[in-house]
Design a protein around this motif. Structure first.
Motif, PDB file in Angstrom:
ATOM      1  N   ALA A 192       0.818  -1.219   0.000  1.00 12.98           N
ATOM      2  CA  ALA A 192       0.000   0.000   0.000  1.00 12.98           C
ATOM      3  C   ALA A 192       0.847   1.262   0.000  1.00 12.98           C
ATOM      4  N   GLY A 193       2.121   1.150   0.424  1.00  9.28           N
ATOM      5  CA  GLY A 193       3.004   2.311   0.416  1.00  9.28           C
ATOM      6  C   GLY A 193       3.477   2.761   1.790  1.00  9.28           C
ATOM      7  N   LYS A 194       3.140   2.013   2.849  1.00  8.01           N
ATOM      8  CA  LYS A 194       3.482   2.427   4.212  1.00  8.01           C
ATOM      9  C   LYS A 194       4.997   2.549   4.411  1.00  8.01           C
ATOM     10  N   SER A 195       5.705   1.472   4.088  1.00  4.88           N
ATOM     11  CA  SER A 195       7.154   1.473   4.297  1.00  4.88           C
ATOM     12  C   SER A 195       7.845   2.480   3.383  1.00  4.88           C
ATOM     13  N   THR A 196       7.340   2.622   2.156  1.00  5.52           N
ATOM     14  CA  THR A 196       7.919   3.610   1.233  1.00  5.52           C
ATOM     15  C   THR A 196       7.783   5.015   1.805  1.00  5.52           C
ATOM     16  N   LEU A 197       6.617   5.310   2.376  1.00 10.41           N
ATOM     17  CA  LEU A 197       6.395   6.633   2.962  1.00 10.41           C
ATOM     18  C   LEU A 197       7.363   6.884   4.113  1.00 10.41           C
ATOM     19  N   MET A 198       7.590   5.862   4.956  1.00  9.27           N
ATOM     20  CA  MET A 198       8.500   6.030   6.085  1.00  9.27           C
ATOM     21  C   MET A 198       9.958   6.125   5.616  1.00  9.27           C
ATOM     22  N   LYS A 199      10.289   5.482   4.514  1.00  8.75           N
ATOM     23  CA  LYS A 199      11.650   5.605   3.965  1.00  8.75           C
ATOM     24  C   LYS A 199      11.883   6.993   3.381  1.00  8.75           C
ATOM     25  N   VAL A 200      10.838   7.588   2.843  1.00 14.92           N
ATOM     26  CA  VAL A 200      10.925   8.987   2.407  1.00 14.92           C
ATOM     27  C   VAL A 200      11.168   9.883   3.613  1.00 14.92           C
ATOM     28  N   LEU A 201      10.410   9.632   4.683  1.00 19.28           N
ATOM     29  CA  LEU A 201      10.526  10.458   5.887  1.00 19.28           C
ATOM     30  C   LEU A 201      11.900  10.327   6.531  1.00 19.28           C
ATOM     31  N   SER A 202      12.456   9.121   6.556  1.00 13.79           N
ATOM     32  CA  SER A 202      13.701   8.899   7.294  1.00 13.79           C
ATOM     33  C   SER A 202      14.954   9.194   6.475  1.00 13.79           C
ATOM     34  N   GLY A 203      14.799   9.514   5.181  1.00 13.82           N
ATOM     35  CA  GLY A 203      15.952   9.852   4.370  1.00 13.82           C
ATOM     36  C   GLY A 203      16.544   8.684   3.607  1.00 13.82           C
ATOM     37  N   VAL A 204      15.946   7.494   3.737  1.00 15.06           N
ATOM     38  CA  VAL A 204      16.404   6.363   2.926  1.00 15.06           C
ATOM     39  C   VAL A 204      16.246   6.704   1.443  1.00 15.06           C
ATOM     40  N   TYR A 205      15.098   7.315   1.113  1.00 13.60           N
ATOM     41  CA  TYR A 205      14.907   7.895  -0.211  1.00 13.60           C
ATOM     42  C   TYR A 205      15.144   9.400  -0.067  1.00 13.60           C
ATOM     43  N   PRO A 206      16.271   9.893  -0.531  1.00 15.24           N
ATOM     44  CA  PRO A 206      16.683  11.272  -0.224  1.00 15.24           C
ATOM     45  C   PRO A 206      15.852  12.329  -0.940  1.00 15.24           C
ATOM     46  N   TYR A 207      15.965  13.526  -0.420  1.00 18.98           N
ATOM     47  CA  TYR A 207      15.307  14.685  -1.025  1.00 18.98           C
ATOM     48  C   TYR A 207      15.689  14.781  -2.504  1.00 18.98           C
ATOM     49  N   GLY A 208      14.676  15.019  -3.323  1.00 22.62           N
ATOM     50  CA  GLY A 208      14.900  15.105  -4.752  1.00 22.62           C
ATOM     51  C   GLY A 208      14.483  13.856  -5.495  1.00 22.62           C
ATOM     52  N   THR A 209      14.303  12.725  -4.747  1.00 17.86           N
ATOM     53  CA  THR A 209      13.856  11.484  -5.399  1.00 17.86           C
ATOM     54  C   THR A 209      12.347  11.302  -5.267  1.00 17.86           C
ATOM     55  N   TYR A 210      11.699  12.274  -4.652  1.00 18.52           N
ATOM     56  CA  TYR A 210      10.237  12.239  -4.472  1.00 18.52           C
ATOM     57  C   TYR A 210       9.700  13.654  -4.647  1.00 18.52           C
ATOM     58  N   ASP A 211       8.409  13.758  -4.839  1.00 18.56           N
ATOM     59  CA  ASP A 211       7.742  15.061  -4.894  1.00 18.56           C
ATOM     60  C   ASP A 211       6.998  15.300  -3.589  1.00 18.56           C
ATOM     61  N   GLY A 212       6.819  16.569  -3.240  1.00 20.86           N
ATOM     62  CA  GLY A 212       6.092  16.920  -2.025  1.00 20.86           C
ATOM     63  C   GLY A 212       7.011  17.467  -0.956  1.00 20.86           C
ATOM     64  N   ASP A 213       6.417  17.834   0.189  1.00 21.03           N
ATOM     65  CA  ASP A 213       7.171  18.470   1.270  1.00 21.03           C
ATOM     66  C   ASP A 213       7.051  17.696   2.573  1.00 21.03           C
ATOM     67  N   ILE A 214       8.160  17.666   3.318  1.00 22.26           N
ATOM     68  CA  ILE A 214       8.173  17.149   4.686  1.00 22.26           C
ATOM     69  C   ILE A 214       8.392  18.333   5.620  1.00 22.26           C
ATOM     70  N   VAL A 215       7.438  18.548   6.509  1.00 25.21           N
ATOM     71  CA  VAL A 215       7.565  19.602   7.514  1.00 25.21           C
ATOM     72  C   VAL A 215       7.677  18.922   8.875  1.00 25.21           C
ATOM     73  N   PHE A 216       8.823  19.104   9.543  1.00 22.93           N
ATOM     74  CA  PHE A 216       9.045  18.493  10.855  1.00 22.93           C
ATOM     75  C   PHE A 216       9.470  19.576  11.827  1.00 22.93           C
ATOM     76  N   GLU A 217       8.765  19.652  12.952  1.00 27.68           N
ATOM     77  CA  GLU A 217       9.034  20.687  13.957  1.00 27.68           C
ATOM     78  C   GLU A 217       9.005  22.072  13.313  1.00 27.68           C
ATOM     79  N   ASP A 218       7.969  22.301  12.465  1.00 27.03           N
ATOM     80  CA  ASP A 218       7.711  23.600  11.822  1.00 27.03           C
ATOM     81  C   ASP A 218       8.770  24.000  10.801  1.00 27.03           C
ATOM     82  N   GLN A 219       9.654  23.062  10.424  1.00 22.48           N
ATOM     83  CA  GLN A 219      10.680  23.370   9.436  1.00 22.48           C
ATOM     84  C   GLN A 219      10.542  22.437   8.234  1.00 22.48           C
TER      85      GLN A 219
END
Length: 506
Positions: free
Chosen positions: A42-69
Motif C-alpha cells: 500500500a506504500g506504508k514502508s515507502t512513505l516512512m523511507k521517504v521520511l527517514s531519508g532512505v529515499y533522499p530529497y529530490g527522489t520524491y515530490d512533495g514536502d516534509i515539515v518536521f518541527e515547523d521546518q
C-alpha cells in the motif's frame, strides 16, 4: 507554532514502472500515537523511507515539515539529527556485542577522542530503566529474547533524543506478553511527550493503542480515523484497507469431512545437543485427514522445535518415541525422507529459510521438487514456467510476471510463493509455522481461504500460531505447549483465549 510535529504534504514517489506513492498526505500531532495501516504494497514502508531519508530529497515530490521546518533529508543521519528515530521489523543489532555497546553504536559517548565506557554504561543503565528492561548493560544481545531485543532497539533510538519514534511492525515477532509490554511502553513514551508512528497489521493492537489511524491503499491516502470520535473500529479499518467488506476474517467451513488418523506421535522427544536439554518432551498427538490442528503456546514453548523434529529433523536432535504416518511406523532421518513421506513445512522465517529472495517466482516454486520438472535428470524450463503459472494463478500471487524477483514482492505474496513451493511437493500433511506473520488482513483472508480449500482436497494441516484469534478461528482442535511439552488438548467448544493462556503459562 503548529500543533503537528510532522506534516507530509502531497508526497509522490515513483519507481520504474510503478507509482508507489501518489499525493499522500499524512500528519502527526505532538504527543500522539498515530498508526499507519494498509495492505502489503500500500506504500506504508515507502512513505516512512521517504521520511527517514532512505529515499533522499529530490527522489520524491512533495514536502516534509518536521518541527515547523521544511526538511530536505539526504540520508538517514539527517533525520536522526532532526529528532526522528525509526525501528524496522528486522532488528539491526550486533548479537555478539553487549546491550550498552548496541545502544550507543554509532553514537558513542566520548571523552576527548576516546570512548568513555564508564559513562556509556551509566547512560545505558538510565535508558534501560526508561524502557523498563531489567537486564545488565553488559548482557550480550544474543542472550536476550526477541521481545527484549526490541526494547534495546527502542533504547537505542531514545539515546539519540528522538521526538518522533517510528516503529515498523514492532510486535510481529513477539508473543502476547511481550507485545502487551511494548504497547504499555509506547503509552508511557507518549506521556513523556514523544510522538509515535506505528505500522502494524495487528488491528486489535492498533485499536488498543492509537489516537489516530491513517489508512493507505494503492499508494494513496484513503482516510484518517480519530479514536476520540469513536471512528476507530476493526470493520471500518478493514473496509478502507481492502476496499471491500470482510465480515469474518476467518472464513467459515461448516461442512468439513474429517477422516482417519494420518499422523501420530507417541512419547515423542527431541534432545538438542547444543543446548544440552530436551526441547520437545514426551509429545502425544494425532492429526486426522481433512483436519486443521492448532499448536498454541508462548515463544520458546517448543512449537517450532516440534515441527522441525517431525520434518526430517534438520537440526539433528536426538529423537525418541514413535512416529506413524497413515498407521505405518516411520523413521525420517532427513527432510527428503519427510517430503517423500508426504510432509511439508512452511517455515516461520520466509526471508531467512523459506525463499530464495534473489530468484524469481517460478524458480522458488519448483525449488523443493526439481524432479517434478525434470526429464532424465535435466530440468525442463518450459515445465517450470507451466508449474509456476499454475501456482501463481491458484494462490492469487500478485506479480507482474513469473520472472519477478521474490524479494521485491509484498510479504503476503512472498508467503504465497513459499506455500506454493511446498504444495508442489504434493504433501498429505502441511505444517504451517506462523502462516500469516507480517502480512495484511486481506492477504490473511486469502491464506485462510486457501487452507480451507486444501483440507477439502483431503490434506491435513498443523498450524503453529502466536495469534490466539487465528488459532481459535481456524482450528478444529488445539494443542497447547509450554516448556517443550503439551499441557492440554482443547476441543473447540471449550477453547477460549483464557483457556489457552492458562495452559500456556503452566
Amino acid at each position: 507554532m503548529s500543533e503537528y510535529i510532522l506534516e507530509m504534504n502531497d508526497i509522490s514517489k515513483e519507481f520504474p514502472g510503478v507509482k508507489a506513492l501518489s499525493n499522500v498526505n499524512f500528519k502527526v500531532r505532538k504527543g500522539e500515537i498515530h498508526c499507519l495501516v494498509g495492505e502489503n504494497g500500500a506504500g506504508k514502508s515507502t512513505l516512512m523511507k521517504v521520511l527517514s531519508g532512505v529515499y533522499p530529497y529530490g527522489t520524491y515530490d512533495g514536502d516534509i515539515v518536521f518541527e515547523d521546518q521544511v526538511q530536505q533529508f539526504n540520508e538517514i543521519s539527517d533525520s536522526v539529527k532532526a529528532g526522528i528515530g525509526i525501528i524496522y521489523q528486522e532488528l539491526a543489532l550486533f548479537p555478539d556485542l553487549s546491550v550498552y555497546e548496541n545502544i550507543f553504536a554509532g553514537n558513542e559517548v566520548k571523552k576527548g577522542p576516546f570512548v568513555d565506557w564508564n559513562q556509556t554504561i551509566v547512560q545505558a543503565t538510565q535508558i534501560l530503566k526508561k524502557v523498563k528492561l531489567k537486564v545488565t548493560p553488559e548482557t550480550l544481545i544474543r542472550e536476550l529474547s526477541v521481545g527484549k531485543q526490541q526494547l534495546v532497539e527502542i533504547a537505542k533510538a531514545l539515546s539519540k533524543d528522538v521526538n518522533l519514534l517510528i516503529l515498523d511492525e514492532p510486535t510481529a515477532a513477539l508473543n502476547e506478553d511481550d507485545s502487551e509490554n511494548l504497547l504499555k511502553l509506547l503509552k508511557e513514551l507518549k506521556s513523556q511527550g514523544i510522538s509515535c508512528i506505528m505500522i502494524s497489521h495487528k488491528l486489535k493492537e492498533v485499536i488498543e493503542i492509537t489516537d489516530k489511524v491513517t489508512i493507505l491503499r494503492d499508494g494513496k491516502t484513503i482516510c484518517t480515523l480519530d479514536a476520540s470520535k469513536g471512528e476507530v473500529a476493526e470493520n471500518v479499518i478493514i473496509k478502507n484497507m481492502v476496499g471491500r467488506e470482510i465480515e469474518d476474517i476467518y472464513p467459515k467451513h461448516p461442512d468439513k469431512k474429517i477422516g482417519d488418523t494420518v499422523l501420530k506421535l507417541d512419547n515423542w522427544s527431541a534432545y538438542d545437543t547444543q543446548l544440552g536439554r530436551n526441547v520437545v518432551k514426551n509429545i502425544n498427538l494425532h492429526v486426522k485427514k481433512g483436519e486443521i490442528i492448532g499448536i498454541a503456546g508462548l515463544m520458546g514453548s517448543g512449537r517450532t522445535e516440534l515441527a522441525l523434529s517431525i520434518f526430517g529433523n534438520p537440526k539433528n536432535y536426538k529423537l525418541q518415541g514413535d512416529l506413524e504416518i497413515q498407521g505405518a511406523p516411520k523413521v525420517l532421518k532427513h527432510t527428503s525422507d519427510a517430503i517423500k513421506a508426504g510432509i511439508a513445512y512452511v517455515t516461520e522465517d520466509r526471508k531467512g529459510d523459506g525463499l530464495f529472495l534473489l530468484q524469481d517466482i517460478k524458480s522458488n516454486v519448483s525449488a523443493a521438487h526439481l524432479k517434478g520438472i525434470s526429464t532424465k535428470g535435466i530440468l525442463n524450463l518450459n515445465e517450470e514456467v507451466k508449474v509456476g503459472k499454475e501456482y501463481k494463478d491458484s494462490l492469487y500471487i500478485k506479480a507482474s510476471s513469473l520472472e519477478q524477483i521474490v524479494g521485491k514482492l509484498s510479504g503476503g505474496n512472498q508467503q504465497k510463493v513459499s506455500l506454493g513451493k511446498w504444495l508442489f511437493t504434493g504433501p498429505k500433511i502441511l505444517i504451517l509455522d506462523e502462516p500469516t506473520r507480517g502480512i495484511d488482513v486481506g492477504a490473511k483472508f486469502e491464506i485462510y481461504t486457501i487452507m480451507n480449500q486444501l483440507i477439502d482436497e483431503g490434506m491435513s494441516i498443523i498450524m503453529i500460531s502466536s495469534e490466539l484469534g487465528e488459532v481459535l478461528g481456524m482450528s478444529d482442535r488445539i494443542y497447547v505447549m509450554a516448556n517443550g511439552s503439551i499441557k492440554g488438548e482443547l476441543a473447540m467448544k471449550e477453547a477460549t483465549q483464557e483457556a489457552i493462556m492458562e495452559l500456556a503459562t503452566q
